[in-house]
Scaffold this motif. Structure first.
Motif, short mmCIF file in Angstrom:
data_model
loop_
_atom_site.label_atom_id
_atom_site.label_comp_id
_atom_site.label_asym_id
_atom_site.label_seq_id
_atom_site.Cartn_x
_atom_site.Cartn_y
_atom_site.Cartn_z
N VAL A 269 8.19 1.09 17.98
CA VAL A 269 9.41 1.68 17.40
C VAL A 269 10.51 0.62 17.30
O VAL A 269 11.27 0.58 16.33
CB VAL A 269 9.87 2.89 18.23
N TYR A 270 10.57 -0.26 18.31
CA TYR A 270 11.52 -1.37 18.26
C TYR A 270 11.18 -2.31 17.10
O TYR A 270 12.08 -2.78 16.38
CB TYR A 270 11.51 -2.13 19.58
N ILE A 271 9.89 -2.58 16.89
CA ILE A 271 9.47 -3.41 15.77
C ILE A 271 9.94 -2.80 14.45
O ILE A 271 10.42 -3.49 13.54
CB ILE A 271 7.93 -3.56 15.77
N LYS A 272 9.80 -1.48 14.34
CA LYS A 272 10.25 -0.78 13.13
C LYS A 272 11.75 -0.94 12.94
O LYS A 272 12.23 -1.16 11.82
CB LYS A 272 9.88 0.70 13.24
N GLU A 273 12.51 -0.83 14.02
CA GLU A 273 13.96 -0.96 13.97
C GLU A 273 14.37 -2.36 13.52
O GLU A 273 15.30 -2.52 12.72
CB GLU A 273 14.56 -0.65 15.34
N LYS A 274 13.67 -3.38 14.02
CA LYS A 274 14.09 -4.76 13.77
C LYS A 274 13.50 -5.34 12.49
O LYS A 274 14.19 -6.07 11.76
CB LYS A 274 13.69 -5.65 14.95
N TYR A 275 12.22 -5.01 12.20
CA TYR A 275 11.54 -5.66 11.09
C TYR A 275 11.21 -4.73 9.92
O TYR A 275 10.74 -5.19 8.88
CB TYR A 275 10.25 -6.32 11.58
N GLY A 276 11.39 -3.43 10.09
CA GLY A 276 11.18 -2.52 8.99
C GLY A 276 9.87 -1.75 9.07
O GLY A 276 8.99 -2.06 9.87
N ASP A 277 9.76 -0.76 8.19
CA ASP A 277 8.63 0.17 8.23
C ASP A 277 7.31 -0.50 7.87
O ASP A 277 6.26 -0.14 8.40
CB ASP A 277 8.90 1.34 7.29
N GLU A 278 7.32 -1.48 6.96
CA GLU A 278 6.07 -2.11 6.53
C GLU A 278 5.39 -2.83 7.69
O GLU A 278 4.17 -2.71 7.88
CB GLU A 278 6.34 -3.09 5.39
N VAL A 279 6.17 -3.57 8.47
CA VAL A 279 5.59 -4.26 9.64
C VAL A 279 5.13 -3.23 10.67
O VAL A 279 4.05 -3.37 11.26
CB VAL A 279 6.63 -5.23 10.25
N PHE A 280 5.94 -2.20 10.88
CA PHE A 280 5.56 -1.13 11.81
C PHE A 280 4.23 -0.50 11.41
O PHE A 280 3.34 -0.31 12.24
CB PHE A 280 6.67 -0.09 11.84
N GLN A 281 4.07 -0.20 10.11
CA GLN A 281 2.83 0.43 9.65
C GLN A 281 1.63 -0.48 9.80
O GLN A 281 0.51 -0.01 10.00
CB GLN A 281 2.99 0.86 8.18
N SER A 282 1.84 -1.79 9.75
CA SER A 282 0.72 -2.71 9.97
C SER A 282 0.20 -2.61 11.40
O SER A 282 -1.01 -2.72 11.64
CB SER A 282 1.14 -4.15 9.65
N TYR A 283 1.11 -2.37 12.37
CA TYR A 283 0.69 -2.15 13.74
C TYR A 283 -0.06 -0.83 13.87
O TYR A 283 -1.10 -0.75 14.53
CB TYR A 283 1.91 -2.15 14.68
N VAL A 284 0.47 0.21 13.22
CA VAL A 284 -0.18 1.52 13.26
C VAL A 284 -1.59 1.42 12.72
O VAL A 284 -2.55 1.92 13.32
CB VAL A 284 0.64 2.56 12.46
N ASP A 285 -1.76 0.75 11.58
CA ASP A 285 -3.08 0.64 10.96
C ASP A 285 -4.05 -0.14 11.84
O ASP A 285 -5.22 0.25 12.01
CB ASP A 285 -2.96 -0.04 9.59
N ALA A 286 -3.58 -1.25 12.41
CA ALA A 286 -4.44 -2.07 13.26
C ALA A 286 -4.86 -1.31 14.52
O ALA A 286 -6.03 -1.34 14.93
CB ALA A 286 -3.74 -3.37 13.62
#
Length: 375
Positions: A269-286
């Motif tokens: 969630v912190y990654i999403k806050e700092k780097y945006g939804d696209e980077v966050f979704q890459s973590y979710v997918d992996a």
């Protein structure tokens, strides 16, 4: 101070290469058994050994220990005893460790060969040729001592918040950036979950110069292996700091998934806050790919190598799917409810789920925790 809980013995863990001189109560020697042959009873302290103390007194007793630990060539998870870097604490069991992580306070007087400098998990002050460390806040179960000839310290003070960085070989030019990142994560989590402590906030993080990765979190304290400022360090700070909130479950059991899943998902969630939804979704997918064929979380052996993927990554995906199911606002209300209820076990977690989110969601979560193939 040890609570015998109305029994005639207490079980602790102590560093295996320890020469015990005497254990006593009110100057009277106590009988004890130090099993230096059997396997350690705590998975995180592989070189620890069980120490059983006998006493005719019941309840809480002040026990005096006189012993010497031989720590030469000691190295491993969160512990080292090298000329360049000394780090001893819970993972070393240099002090008598109680398995259930009973809270305690500590005041230490430390002497060491010159030109070593001392730091650790408490408030440090130098007293002539010795050092004093105080840990007088609630929620402490560890005593970490750090020592190095090149030990440096830098602080960031904002309002009633003090953040201290302890390091040696870490680039001086990057320390301010790490301190600012630490404060950013602390503020972000405080908005999500509430402040970790009332009143003044003091936090310390140690940048261990030894090679490798990983870290651990204690009350107001984080230790991370890091040689440079990069995204991996930021993720490490975010995960370990989340344990300021998510640390109630017994980490020696499979219930540790509550600690690790919420810490890992907080990092995402912190990654999403700092780097945006696209980077966050890459973590979710992996993580979803890794979780697809992982072991069930329910009842997993905490010591097995498969536990990391199950507890951290699969657990984080379950929490992501829960957020999608109930909505972001309701999800974090539930997280704060769990913290207020001091949830420590999966049964308590499921009860909190039913009380907060309903029986259907509770059953859904239980099925996800028991699932072999996660979809």
């Amino acid at each position: 101070n040890i609570d015998f809980n109305n029994t005639d013995s207490a079980e602790l863990v102590l560093w295996g290469k320890t020469d015990i001189k005497k254990i006593s109560l009110n100057t009277q020697a106590l009988a004890y058994c130090f099993d230096t042959v059997s396997k350690s009873p705590i998975i995180y302290i592989p070189d620890g050994r069980k120490l059983t103390i006998k006493s005719n007194e019941k309840g809480k007793q002040n026990i005096y220990f006189d012993y010497v630990c031989d720590m030469k060539d000691m190295y491993g998870w969160g512990r080292s005893f090298y000329e360049e870097w000394i780090e001893i604490g819970y993972y070393t069991a240099w002090y008598p460790v109680i398995d259930n992580k009973t809270d305690f306070s500590a005041k230490l007087n430390i002497t060491i060969d010159k030109p070593y400098k001392i730091s650790g998990s408490g408030i440090i002050s130098q007293k002539g040729d010795s050092w004093e460390m105080n840990q007088n806040w609630e929620g402490v179960f560890d005593i970490v001592i750090i020592a190095s000839k090149d030990l440096k310290s830098e602080k960031l003070e904002v309002g009633n918040t003090t953040i201290e960085a302890i390091y040696t070989a870490f680039p001086q030019s990057d320390i301010d950036s790490v301190l600012v990142d630490f404060k950013y994560v602390l503020d972000f989590y405080s908005k999500l979950y509430g402040k970790p402590n009332e009143g003044d906030q003091y936090s310390k993080f140690v940048l261990n110069p030894l090679r490798g990765g990983g870290g651990y979190s204690r009350k107001n304290y984080i230790s991370l292996k890091a040689q440079k400022y990069n995204a991996a360090l930021g993720r490490g700070i975010a995960h370990e700091m989340a344990h300021f909130w998510w640390n109630k479950a017994n980490s020696n059991t499979w219930h540790d998934w509550i600690n690790e899943a919420f810490a890992e998902y907080s990092m995402m969630v912190y990654i999403k806050e700092k780097y945006g939804d696209e980077v966050f979704q890459s973590y979710v997918d992996a993580y979803r790919v890794n979780a697809a064929n992982s072991c069930p979380i329910w009842g997993i052996d905490r010591a097995t190598p498969e536990a990391y993927t199950a507890l951290y990554e699969k657990g984080a995906i379950i929490l992501y799917d829960l957020e999608q199911k109930v909505g972001t606002e309701r999800f974090f209300e539930f997280a704060r409810f769990m913290l207020a209820e001091n949830v420590k076990t999966t049964d308590e977690f499921l009860t909190a789920t039913q009380n907060s989110l309903g029986k259907d969601t509770r059953n859904w979560l239980e099925n996800k925790l028991k699932a072999q193939n996660y979809e």
